[in-house]
Design an enzyme around this catalytic site. Structure first.
Site, PDB file in Angstrom:
ATOM      1  N   THR A 188      55.353  79.527  65.566  1.00  0.00           N
ATOM      2  CA  THR A 188      54.542  79.119  66.675  1.00  0.00           C
ATOM      3  C   THR A 188      54.107  80.465  67.389  1.00  0.00           C
ATOM      4  O   THR A 188      54.513  81.314  67.226  1.00  0.00           O
ATOM      5  CB  THR A 188      55.510  78.308  67.957  1.00  0.00           C
ATOM      6  N   ASP A 189      52.726  80.250  67.914  1.00  0.00           N
ATOM      7  CA  ASP A 189      52.278  81.277  68.473  1.00  0.00           C
ATOM      8  C   ASP A 189      52.983  82.004  69.809  1.00  0.00           C
ATOM      9  O   ASP A 189      53.078  83.204  70.107  1.00  0.00           O
ATOM     10  CB  ASP A 189      50.887  80.967  68.869  1.00  0.00           C
ATOM     11  N   GLU A 190      54.202  81.027  70.264  1.00  0.00           N
ATOM     12  CA  GLU A 190      54.967  81.401  71.496  1.00  0.00           C
ATOM     13  C   GLU A 190      55.934  82.716  71.146  1.00  0.00           C
ATOM     14  O   GLU A 190      56.383  83.422  71.978  1.00  0.00           O
ATOM     15  CB  GLU A 190      56.097  80.348  71.762  1.00  0.00           C
ATOM     16  N   TYR A 243      63.453  78.671  73.701  1.00  0.00           N
ATOM     17  CA  TYR A 243      62.807  78.116  72.717  1.00  0.00           C
ATOM     18  C   TYR A 243      62.339  79.222  71.664  1.00  0.00           C
ATOM     19  O   TYR A 243      62.230  79.323  70.448  1.00  0.00           O
ATOM     20  CB  TYR A 243      61.844  76.959  73.017  1.00  0.00           C
ATOM     21  N   LYS A 289      62.865  80.420  67.816  1.00  0.00           N
ATOM     22  CA  LYS A 289      61.967  80.343  66.863  1.00  0.00           C
ATOM     23  C   LYS A 289      61.702  81.963  66.259  1.00  0.00           C
ATOM     24  O   LYS A 289      61.413  82.040  64.683  1.00  0.00           O
ATOM     25  CB  LYS A 289      60.610  79.782  67.361  1.00  0.00           C
TER      26      LYS A 289
HETATM   27  P1  NAD Z   1      59.096  67.419  67.332  1.00  0.00           P
HETATM   28  O1  NAD Z   1      59.964  67.722  68.547  1.00  0.00           O
HETATM   29  O2  NAD Z   1      58.257  66.461  67.707  1.00  0.00           O
HETATM   30  O3  NAD Z   1      59.523  67.054  65.842  1.00  0.00           O
HETATM   31  C1  NAD Z   1      60.872  67.677  65.349  1.00  0.00           C
HETATM   32  C2  NAD Z   1      61.364  66.907  64.304  1.00  0.00           C
HETATM   33  O4  NAD Z   1      62.552  67.684  63.728  1.00  0.00           O
HETATM   34  C3  NAD Z   1      61.996  65.584  64.585  1.00  0.00           C
HETATM   35  O5  NAD Z   1      61.727  64.640  63.724  1.00  0.00           O
HETATM   36  C4  NAD Z   1      63.621  65.762  65.007  1.00  0.00           C
HETATM   37  O6  NAD Z   1      64.315  64.569  64.636  1.00  0.00           O
HETATM   38  C5  NAD Z   1      63.692  66.913  63.727  1.00  0.00           C
HETATM   39  N1  NAD Z   1      64.923  67.564  63.836  1.00  0.00           N
HETATM   40  C6  NAD Z   1      65.392  68.403  65.069  1.00  0.00           C
HETATM   41  N2  NAD Z   1      66.356  68.891  64.821  1.00  0.00           N
HETATM   42  C7  NAD Z   1      66.845  68.652  63.307  1.00  0.00           C
HETATM   43  C8  NAD Z   1      67.875  69.067  62.694  1.00  0.00           C
HETATM   44  N3  NAD Z   1      68.946  69.792  62.981  1.00  0.00           N
HETATM   45  N4  NAD Z   1      68.114  68.541  61.421  1.00  0.00           N
HETATM   46  C9  NAD Z   1      66.771  67.860  60.784  1.00  0.00           C
HETATM   47  N5  NAD Z   1      65.924  67.394  61.499  1.00  0.00           N
HETATM   48  C10 NAD Z   1      65.917  67.916  62.889  1.00  0.00           C
HETATM   49  O7  NAD Z   1      58.317  68.883  66.915  1.00  0.00           O
HETATM   50  P2  NAD Z   1      56.902  69.229  66.569  1.00  0.00           P
HETATM   51  O8  NAD Z   1      56.051  69.282  67.824  1.00  0.00           O
HETATM   52  O9  NAD Z   1      56.448  68.016  65.534  1.00  0.00           O
HETATM   53  O10 NAD Z   1      57.085  70.516  65.833  1.00  0.00           O
HETATM   54  C11 NAD Z   1      57.360  70.832  64.658  1.00  0.00           C
HETATM   55  C12 NAD Z   1      57.232  72.119  64.291  1.00  0.00           C
HETATM   56  O11 NAD Z   1      56.203  72.891  64.558  1.00  0.00           O
HETATM   57  C13 NAD Z   1      58.306  72.934  65.033  1.00  0.00           C
HETATM   58  O12 NAD Z   1      59.062  73.864  64.169  1.00  0.00           O
HETATM   59  C14 NAD Z   1      57.565  73.649  65.975  1.00  0.00           C
HETATM   60  O13 NAD Z   1      58.464  74.828  66.607  1.00  0.00           O
HETATM   61  C15 NAD Z   1      56.462  73.995  65.511  1.00  0.00           C
HETATM   62  N6  NAD Z   1      55.290  74.135  66.141  1.00  0.00           N
HETATM   63  C16 NAD Z   1      54.869  73.322  67.142  1.00  0.00           C
HETATM   64  C17 NAD Z   1      53.723  73.176  67.892  1.00  0.00           C
HETATM   65  C18 NAD Z   1      53.233  72.272  69.022  1.00  0.00           C
HETATM   66  O14 NAD Z   1      52.592  72.190  69.615  1.00  0.00           O
HETATM   67  N7  NAD Z   1      54.120  71.049  69.131  1.00  0.00           N
HETATM   68  C19 NAD Z   1      52.887  74.169  67.728  1.00  0.00           C
HETATM   69  C20 NAD Z   1      53.226  75.215  66.734  1.00  0.00           C
HETATM   70  C21 NAD Z   1      54.352  75.400  65.925  1.00  0.00           C
HETATM   71  O1  DAU Z   2      51.771  77.174  71.430  1.00  0.00           O
HETATM   72  C1  DAU Z   2      52.766  76.479  70.760  1.00  0.00           C
HETATM   73  C2  DAU Z   2      53.765  75.837  71.155  1.00  0.00           C
HETATM   74  O2  DAU Z   2      53.166  74.740  72.079  1.00  0.00           O
HETATM   75  C3  DAU Z   2      54.849  75.121  70.416  1.00  0.00           C
HETATM   76  O3  DAU Z   2      55.540  75.982  69.791  1.00  0.00           O
HETATM   77  C4  DAU Z   2      55.953  74.182  71.394  1.00  0.00           C
HETATM   78  O4  DAU Z   2      56.554  73.670  70.046  1.00  0.00           O
HETATM   79  C5  DAU Z   2      55.130  73.143  72.126  1.00  0.00           C
HETATM   80  O5  DAU Z   2      55.771  72.410  72.897  1.00  0.00           O
HETATM   81  C6  DAU Z   2      54.120  73.863  72.995  1.00  0.00           C
HETATM   82  O6  DAU Z   2      54.651  74.811  74.126  1.00  0.00           O
HETATM   83  P1  DAU Z   2      54.061  74.611  75.488  1.00  0.00           P
HETATM   84  O7  DAU Z   2      55.195  75.103  76.448  1.00  0.00           O
HETATM   85  O8  DAU Z   2      52.769  75.437  75.586  1.00  0.00           O
HETATM   86  O9  DAU Z   2      53.720  73.166  75.626  1.00  0.00           O
HETATM   87  P2  DAU Z   2      54.060  72.074  76.825  1.00  0.00           P
HETATM   88  O10 DAU Z   2      53.055  70.861  76.586  1.00  0.00           O
HETATM   89  O11 DAU Z   2      55.388  71.912  77.214  1.00  0.00           O
HETATM   90  O12 DAU Z   2      53.161  72.796  78.114  1.00  0.00           O
HETATM   91  C7  DAU Z   2      51.543  73.039  78.145  1.00  0.00           C
HETATM   92  C8  DAU Z   2      51.465  73.860  79.398  1.00  0.00           C
HETATM   93  O13 DAU Z   2      51.227  72.633  80.389  1.00  0.00           O
HETATM   94  C9  DAU Z   2      52.357  74.878  79.798  1.00  0.00           C
HETATM   95  O14 DAU Z   2      51.544  75.869  80.281  1.00  0.00           O
HETATM   96  C10 DAU Z   2      53.173  74.122  80.697  1.00  0.00           C
HETATM   97  C11 DAU Z   2      52.169  73.155  81.220  1.00  0.00           C
HETATM   98  N1  DAU Z   2      52.795  71.901  81.689  1.00  0.00           N
HETATM   99  C12 DAU Z   2      53.766  71.291  80.896  1.00  0.00           C
HETATM  100  C13 DAU Z   2      54.515  70.116  81.223  1.00  0.00           C
HETATM  101  C14 DAU Z   2      55.332  69.218  80.277  1.00  0.00           C
HETATM  102  C15 DAU Z   2      52.848  71.397  82.967  1.00  0.00           C
HETATM  103  O15 DAU Z   2      51.941  71.974  84.123  1.00  0.00           O
HETATM  104  N2  DAU Z   2      53.463  70.250  83.354  1.00  0.00           N
HETATM  105  C16 DAU Z   2      54.306  69.510  82.482  1.00  0.00           C
HETATM  106  O16 DAU Z   2      54.921  68.325  83.005  1.00  0.00           O
END
Ligand code: NAD
Ligand code: DAU
Length: 336
Positions: A125-127, A150, A154
């Site tokens: 992730t970019d985080e 988190y 990562k």
């Molecule tokens: P998500 O939370 O929707 O899904 C995570 C999945 O991993 C679930 O199916 C869960 O059951 C499984 N999981 C969790 N713990 C586990 C374990 N111990 N063993 C096996 N499976 C397990 O997450 P997502 O948003 O789909 O993100 C997927 C990946 O992409 C993550 O690694 C996250 O860091 C990365 N990522 C997410 C975003 C975003 O915006 N959502 C952006 C950049 C990177």
């Molecule tokens: O940048 C990549 C990341 O994006 C991934 O690595 C993470 O898995 C994914 O969850 C996401 O992280 P963020 O913290 O950026 O996403 P989130 O949707 O939780 O929040 C997006 C923005 O919105 C953030 O600035 C917080 C704000 N927010 C979020 C929630 C849930 C609110 O203002 N209110 C809310 O209730």
């Protein structure tokens, strides 16, 4: 036809990736997922009988279980999505983040190296780069400065992947993507949470002043980029992936209300997220230059399609929002 072990394939991005790869018809997919609160096999209901697809329930931090999956399925390569993914949950309790994201990644690296997989793509992730001021972009050379439990977990996993390449010449690559949105995203994340709350007439909780900035990418674009890295990336490299669509949170929330024809009176400013990163923005020039990849979807049409998907799939998110999710919601938003 090569066999890809996908971890976390029942989650948001993983399930979109599994569907995309099966549609391309070039790979067999083994989906290894523990089915935590975020894992939902309904996300893949349409492909479960595909002869090129298999599901195994296992926890990536359980070495014996992971070894068993590799012995039975003999994958050629691994795409590693499985993680605890929600920042707010990591603020409430970081334990599972360390177990899954750090320990689980090392277990996968060890077992994958032991059997000699040809490629391991670690989805990060970019985080991990921390937070930006009003200008500038994250490049692959930006320092790693994670701010939340988190993102720290990562970053730990990224460093273990990097070490496996440098120490053991293990063929691993890392992708770092910005904020995804699209179908099947768990409604704890900003966009699906705001859509679902608006549809139920509940307040839309905006953290702080609502001016934090994220770069939004449609999930299909992220999955396509990962496929490109898997096929064409260079071992040991990091590739940033972005959508080139920076927006303030409040802009996103107002746009969702506009698309749903709902009143802005639903917006409720609440106490800020502790340590809230101000701005993320990606320099995606490396993946474009080296692998010829750039995003296809713009935010306007992607957001419209996403809102429509949540309108059309109300039963999916209503089921997901029942039960254990309600306890989390109360803990997260009860006192803000
Ligand atoms: P998500 O939370 O929707 O899904 C995570 C999945 O991993 C679930 O199916 C869960 O059951 C499984 N999981 C969790 N713990 C586990 C374990 N111990 N063993 C096996 N499976 C397990 O997450 P997502 O948003 O789909 O993100 C997927 C990946 O992409 C993550 O690694 C996250 O860091 C990365 N990522 C997410 C975003 C975003 O915006 N959502 C952006 C950049 C990177
Ligand atoms: O940048 C990549 C990341 O994006 C991934 O690595 C993470 O898995 C994914 O969850 C996401 O992280 P963020 O913290 O950026 O996403 P989130 O949707 O939780 O929040 C997006 C923005 O919105 C953030 O600035 C917080 C704000 N927010 C979020 C929630 C849930 C609110 O203002 N209110 C809310 O209730």
């Amino acid at each position: 036809m090569s066999k890809i072990l996908v971890t976390g394939g029942a989650g948001f991005i993983g399930s979109n990736f599994v569907r995309l790869m099966l549609a391309r018809g070039e790979h067999q997919i083994v989906n290894l997922d523990a089915l935590t609160y975020a894992g939902n096999l309904e996300n893949l209901g349409d492909v479960e009988s595909d002869p090129n697809y298999a599901f195994v329930r296992a926890d990536i931090s359980d070495r014996k279980a992971v070894e068993g999956v590799f012995e039975s399925h003999k994958p050629d390569c691994v795409v590693h999505f499985a993680a605890e993914s929600h920042v707010d949950r990591s603020v409430l309790d970081a334990t599972a983040f360390v177990t899954t994201n750090v320990l689980g990644t090392q277990v996968l690296l060890d077992v994958s190296r032991g059997v000699g997989v040809s490629r391991f793509v670690h989805v990060s992730t970019d985080e991990v780069y921390g937070s930006l001021g009003p200008t500038g972009l994250f490049t692959e050379e930006s320092p790693l400065q994670p701010n939340s439990p988190y993102s720290a977990s990562k970053t730990g996993s990224d460093l273990l992947v990097r070490a496996a390449f440098h120490t053991h010449k293990f063929p691993a690559l890392i992708t770092r993507c910005s904020n995804n949105y699209g179908p099947f995203q768990f409604p704890e994340k900003l966009i699906p949470l705001m859509i679902a709350n608006a549809l139920e007439g509940k307040p839309l909780p905006v953290y702080g002043d609502g001016k934090n900035v994220r770069d939004w990418i449609y999930v299909e674009d992220h999955c396509d980029a990962i496929a490109r890295v898997l096929e064409k990336g260079r071992d040991g490299e990091v590739y940033n992936i972005g959508g080139n669509e920076e927006r303030e949170n409040i802009w996103v929330v107002k746009k969702i209300l506009e698309l749903l024809g709902k009143s802005e009176d639903l917006i409720q400013y609440v106490t800020d997220r502790p340590g809230h990163d101000r701005r993320y923005a990606i320099d995606g020039s490396k993946i474009e230059r080296e692998l010829g990849w750039k995003p296809k979807h713009d935010f306007a049409s992607g957001l419209e399609a996403t809102v429509q998907w949540y309108l059309d799939n109300r039963e999916w998110w209503e089921r997901v929002r029942s039960g254990a999710y309600r306890d989390y919601y109360e803990r997260q938003y009860g006192n803000r």
